[in-house]
Design an enzyme around this catalytic site. Sequence first.
Site, PDB file in Angstrom:
ATOM      1  N   HIS A  85       0.864  -1.206   0.000  1.00 47.37           N
ATOM      2  CA  HIS A  85       0.000   0.000   0.000  1.00 47.37           C
ATOM      3  C   HIS A  85       0.889   1.241   0.000  1.00 47.37           C
ATOM      4  O   HIS A  85       1.444   1.607   1.027  1.00 47.37           O
ATOM      5  CB  HIS A  85      -0.898   0.009   1.244  1.00 47.37           C
ATOM      6  CG  HIS A  85      -1.890   1.133   1.269  1.00 47.37           C
ATOM      7  ND1 HIS A  85      -3.234   0.934   1.509  1.00 47.37           N
ATOM      8  CD2 HIS A  85      -1.748   2.465   1.086  1.00 47.37           C
ATOM      9  CE1 HIS A  85      -3.867   2.096   1.473  1.00 47.37           C
ATOM     10  NE2 HIS A  85      -2.986   3.049   1.230  1.00 47.37           N
TER      11      HIS A  85
ATOM     12  N   HIS B   4       1.443   5.386  -1.819  1.00 41.78           N
ATOM     13  CA  HIS B   4       1.013   6.496  -2.682  1.00 41.78           C
ATOM     14  C   HIS B   4       2.256   7.096  -3.324  1.00 41.78           C
ATOM     15  O   HIS B   4       3.140   7.588  -2.611  1.00 41.78           O
ATOM     16  CB  HIS B   4       0.289   7.569  -1.864  1.00 41.78           C
ATOM     17  CG  HIS B   4      -0.945   7.037  -1.198  1.00 41.78           C
ATOM     18  ND1 HIS B   4      -2.191   7.065  -1.801  1.00 41.78           N
ATOM     19  CD2 HIS B   4      -1.118   6.414  -0.010  1.00 41.78           C
ATOM     20  CE1 HIS B   4      -3.078   6.497  -0.989  1.00 41.78           C
ATOM     21  NE2 HIS B   4      -2.455   6.090   0.102  1.00 41.78           N
TER      22      HIS B   4
ATOM     23  N   ARG C 179       1.910   9.288  -6.086  1.00 38.54           N
ATOM     24  CA  ARG C 179       1.505  10.532  -6.782  1.00 38.54           C
ATOM     25  C   ARG C 179       1.854  10.443  -8.270  1.00 38.54           C
ATOM     26  O   ARG C 179       1.986   9.370  -8.819  1.00 38.54           O
ATOM     27  CB  ARG C 179       2.118  11.778  -6.113  1.00 38.54           C
ATOM     28  CG  ARG C 179       1.978  11.818  -4.586  1.00 38.54           C
ATOM     29  CD  ARG C 179       0.555  11.703  -4.096  1.00 38.54           C
ATOM     30  NE  ARG C 179       0.451  11.939  -2.648  1.00 38.54           N
ATOM     31  CZ  ARG C 179      -0.526  11.471  -1.875  1.00 38.54           C
ATOM     32  NH1 ARG C 179      -1.476  10.694  -2.386  1.00 38.54           N
ATOM     33  NH2 ARG C 179      -0.565  11.748  -0.598  1.00 38.54           N
TER      34      ARG C 179
ATOM     35  N   ASN D 289      -5.364   6.950  -6.146  1.00 38.25           N
ATOM     36  CA  ASN D 289      -6.110   8.186  -5.840  1.00 38.25           C
ATOM     37  C   ASN D 289      -5.409   9.435  -6.390  1.00 38.25           C
ATOM     38  O   ASN D 289      -5.059  10.338  -5.668  1.00 38.25           O
ATOM     39  CB  ASN D 289      -6.380   8.313  -4.326  1.00 38.25           C
ATOM     40  CG  ASN D 289      -5.117   8.383  -3.478  1.00 38.25           C
ATOM     41  OD1 ASN D 289      -4.075   7.860  -3.863  1.00 38.25           O
ATOM     42  ND2 ASN D 289      -5.209   9.013  -2.326  1.00 38.25           N
TER      43      ASN D 289
ATOM     44  N   LYS E 113      -9.411  -0.609  -5.475  1.00 38.67           N
ATOM     45  CA  LYS E 113      -9.393   0.071  -4.177  1.00 38.67           C
ATOM     46  C   LYS E 113     -10.744   0.733  -3.955  1.00 38.67           C
ATOM     47  O   LYS E 113     -11.210   1.525  -4.775  1.00 38.67           O
ATOM     48  CB  LYS E 113      -8.282   1.130  -4.158  1.00 38.67           C
ATOM     49  CG  LYS E 113      -8.214   1.962  -2.873  1.00 38.67           C
ATOM     50  CD  LYS E 113      -7.759   1.138  -1.679  1.00 38.67           C
ATOM     51  CE  LYS E 113      -7.830   1.950  -0.386  1.00 38.67           C
ATOM     52  NZ  LYS E 113      -6.722   2.886  -0.237  1.00 38.67           N
TER      53      LYS E 113
ATOM     54  N   HIS F 224     -10.567   0.945   2.074  1.00 38.55           N
ATOM     55  CA  HIS F 224     -10.328   1.985   3.089  1.00 38.55           C
ATOM     56  C   HIS F 224     -11.522   1.906   4.033  1.00 38.55           C
ATOM     57  O   HIS F 224     -12.622   2.317   3.680  1.00 38.55           O
ATOM     58  CB  HIS F 224     -10.212   3.372   2.448  1.00 38.55           C
ATOM     59  CG  HIS F 224      -9.908   4.454   3.451  1.00 38.55           C
ATOM     60  ND1 HIS F 224      -8.719   5.122   3.511  1.00 38.55           N
ATOM     61  CD2 HIS F 224     -10.662   4.954   4.476  1.00 38.55           C
ATOM     62  CE1 HIS F 224      -8.732   5.986   4.521  1.00 38.55           C
ATOM     63  NE2 HIS F 224      -9.902   5.906   5.117  1.00 38.55           N
TER      64      HIS F 224
ATOM     65  N   HIS G 261      -4.546  -0.601   5.963  1.00 44.13           N
ATOM     66  CA  HIS G 261      -4.074   0.199   7.103  1.00 44.13           C
ATOM     67  C   HIS G 261      -5.014   0.127   8.311  1.00 44.13           C
ATOM     68  O   HIS G 261      -5.574   1.122   8.736  1.00 44.13           O
ATOM     69  CB  HIS G 261      -3.829   1.660   6.710  1.00 44.13           C
ATOM     70  CG  HIS G 261      -4.843   2.297   5.806  1.00 44.13           C
ATOM     71  ND1 HIS G 261      -6.196   2.272   6.060  1.00 44.13           N
ATOM     72  CD2 HIS G 261      -4.691   2.976   4.649  1.00 44.13           C
ATOM     73  CE1 HIS G 261      -6.815   2.919   5.095  1.00 44.13           C
ATOM     74  NE2 HIS G 261      -5.941   3.343   4.223  1.00 44.13           N
TER      75      HIS G 261
ATOM     76  N   LEU H 225      -4.935   9.281   7.854  1.00 45.06           N
ATOM     77  CA  LEU H 225      -6.246   8.642   7.986  1.00 45.06           C
ATOM     78  C   LEU H 225      -6.120   7.179   7.575  1.00 45.06           C
ATOM     79  O   LEU H 225      -5.461   6.901   6.568  1.00 45.06           O
ATOM     80  CB  LEU H 225      -7.278   9.357   7.095  1.00 45.06           C
ATOM     81  CG  LEU H 225      -7.662  10.757   7.600  1.00 45.06           C
ATOM     82  CD1 LEU H 225      -8.543  11.468   6.588  1.00 45.06           C
ATOM     83  CD2 LEU H 225      -8.361  10.660   8.957  1.00 45.06           C
TER      84      LEU H 225
ATOM     85  N   ASP I 136       1.314   2.641   3.513  1.00 42.76           N
ATOM     86  CA  ASP I 136       0.467   3.824   3.317  1.00 42.76           C
ATOM     87  C   ASP I 136       1.313   5.096   3.324  1.00 42.76           C
ATOM     88  O   ASP I 136       0.846   6.155   3.725  1.00 42.76           O
ATOM     89  CB  ASP I 136      -0.647   3.901   4.370  1.00 42.76           C
ATOM     90  CG  ASP I 136      -1.720   4.927   3.999  1.00 42.76           C
ATOM     91  OD1 ASP I 136      -1.848   5.255   2.806  1.00 42.76           O
ATOM     92  OD2 ASP I 136      -2.418   5.402   4.914  1.00 42.76           O
TER      93      ASP I 136
ATOM     94  N   HIS J  29       2.952  14.475   1.092  1.00 41.07           N
ATOM     95  CA  HIS J  29       2.303  15.773   0.859  1.00 41.07           C
ATOM     96  C   HIS J  29       3.384  16.823   1.046  1.00 41.07           C
ATOM     97  O   HIS J  29       4.262  16.666   1.914  1.00 41.07           O
ATOM     98  CB  HIS J  29       1.199  16.026   1.898  1.00 41.07           C
ATOM     99  CG  HIS J  29      -0.003  15.153   1.736  1.00 41.07           C
ATOM    100  ND1 HIS J  29      -1.054  15.464   0.894  1.00 41.07           N
ATOM    101  CD2 HIS J  29      -0.330  13.971   2.307  1.00 41.07           C
ATOM    102  CE1 HIS J  29      -1.971  14.510   0.959  1.00 41.07           C
ATOM    103  NE2 HIS J  29      -1.556  13.581   1.806  1.00 41.07           N
TER     104      HIS J  29
ATOM    105  N   ALA K 146      -3.873  14.923   5.351  1.00 41.17           N
ATOM    106  CA  ALA K 146      -3.666  13.630   6.017  1.00 41.17           C
ATOM    107  C   ALA K 146      -2.694  12.791   5.219  1.00 41.17           C
ATOM    108  O   ALA K 146      -2.837  12.651   4.005  1.00 41.17           O
ATOM    109  CB  ALA K 146      -4.998  12.903   6.144  1.00 41.17           C
TER     110      ALA K 146
HETATM  111  C1  NCD Z   1      -3.650   9.095   1.869  1.00 39.76           C
HETATM  112  C2  NCD Z   1      -3.204  10.107   0.809  1.00 39.76           C
HETATM  113  O1  NCD Z   1      -2.671  11.154   1.176  1.00 39.76           O
HETATM  114  O2  NCD Z   1      -3.346   9.822  -0.393  1.00 39.76           O
HETATM  115  N1  NCD Z   1      -3.669   9.744   3.153  1.00 39.76           N
HETATM  116  C3  NCD Z   1      -3.655   9.130   4.371  1.00 39.76           C
HETATM  117  O3  NCD Z   1      -3.781   9.821   5.374  1.00 39.76           O
HETATM  118  N2  NCD Z   1      -3.482   7.845   4.493  1.00 39.76           N
HETATM  119  C4  NCD Z   1      -4.961   8.526   1.485  1.00 39.76           C
HETATM  120  C5  NCD Z   1      -5.337   7.287   2.251  1.00 39.76           C
HETATM  121  O4  NCD Z   1      -4.766   6.216   2.067  1.00 39.76           O
HETATM  122  O5  NCD Z   1      -6.254   7.366   3.091  1.00 39.76           O
HETATM  123 ZN    ZN Z   2      -3.380   5.031   1.564  1.00 35.97          ZN
END
Ligand code: NCD
Ligand code: ZN
Length: 344
Positions: free
Chosen positions: A14, A16, A18, A42, A100, A137, A175, A220, A248, A252, A264
């Site tokens: 899992h 991200h 971007r 996402n 997802k 999620h 998560h 989150l 996860d 950011h 988050a």
């Molecule tokens: C994730 C994100 O920033 O894409 N943020 C997070 O707090 N985990 C999205 C997600 O997995 O919930």
């Molecule tokens: Zn995530």
Amino acid sequence: MQDSIILGRPDDFHVHLRDGAALAAVVPLTARQFGRALVMPNLKPPVTTVSMAADYRERILRSVPTDLQFSPLMALYLTDATPVDEVARVAESDFAHAFKYYPAGATTNSDSGVTALAKVYPVLEAMQRHGVVLCVHGEVTDPTTDVFDREALFVEGSLQHIARDFPALKMVVEHITTLEAAEFVAASGANIAATITPQHLLYNRTSIFTGGIRPHLYCLPILKREKHRQALLQAATSGSAKFFLGTDSAPHAKNNKEACCGAAGCFTSHAAIELYAEAFDSVAAMNKLDDFASRFGAAFYGLPRNVGQVTLKRESWTPPNEFAFAGETIVPLTVGRNLSWRMV
Ligand code: NCD
Ligand code: ZN
């Protein structure tokens, strides 16, 4: 005292990554530690089709350093409008591995998510039939529901229903953060598993407010009480194949985290395996880390183990407090602290 450990090259189920210029910043960090990673869809716009996932995968591969072996595994974003036919396309593809499910409004870029479970029942039925994995999620989205209760209520209100109505559906509760989610997964059949992040193994909700507010511990589902952290540590180190590694890691820009309304997501890709080592070591369970990090996830997804190994040494070190990120910077979860294990 054990001072080093050799693990199979791990997988992150899992992450991200971007898109655009951000890829060049974060992909090398994930590729350094992991042989494969399940990449979350996402983006804006979300990755909803196998064809979009193929293009996104190519963009990711262009950021993998040439000396590293890294294979992105793709997840598609499930929406109210996902056609049933897309499930067969995932099943036939050799790089798309899951859908997802974001309840609409649950987290970052989830506005295109599912608005009511009933709307995706035909797609879930097809996923069950084709053996395609549903990654969930697991939080209710009613804005009046206390943020600390959202996962437990989702377990009761939605997960139990999905498991009852699709008893053979392969599902990963992503998560997990609560005792309730850990118990649900442990009590389910072998078709239901969970990922656990390093932050939920190492920190509790009080950590967010220790000495002031710590935005880089905000993600989150949000960190929970200590009893939940203990339950997750127990699950992760239990030796059960239902619990495996998914960071996860969610980058950011610093400005969007250290803001009046901070985003988050915790960033951990630079030191993920070391953070897990710290958590496992804290309960004298280093001997369980290899299965959790490099075996159980692959087995659940029906993939072979990675070739190669990584070595961790007991060593105190301080990771960088910022990383370049498409003209901005990312501040990682580890800001201001030392780690006690290091990948060599
Ligand atoms: C994730 C994100 O920033 O894409 N943020 C997070 O707090 N985990 C999205 C997600 O997995 O919930
Ligand atoms: Zn995530």
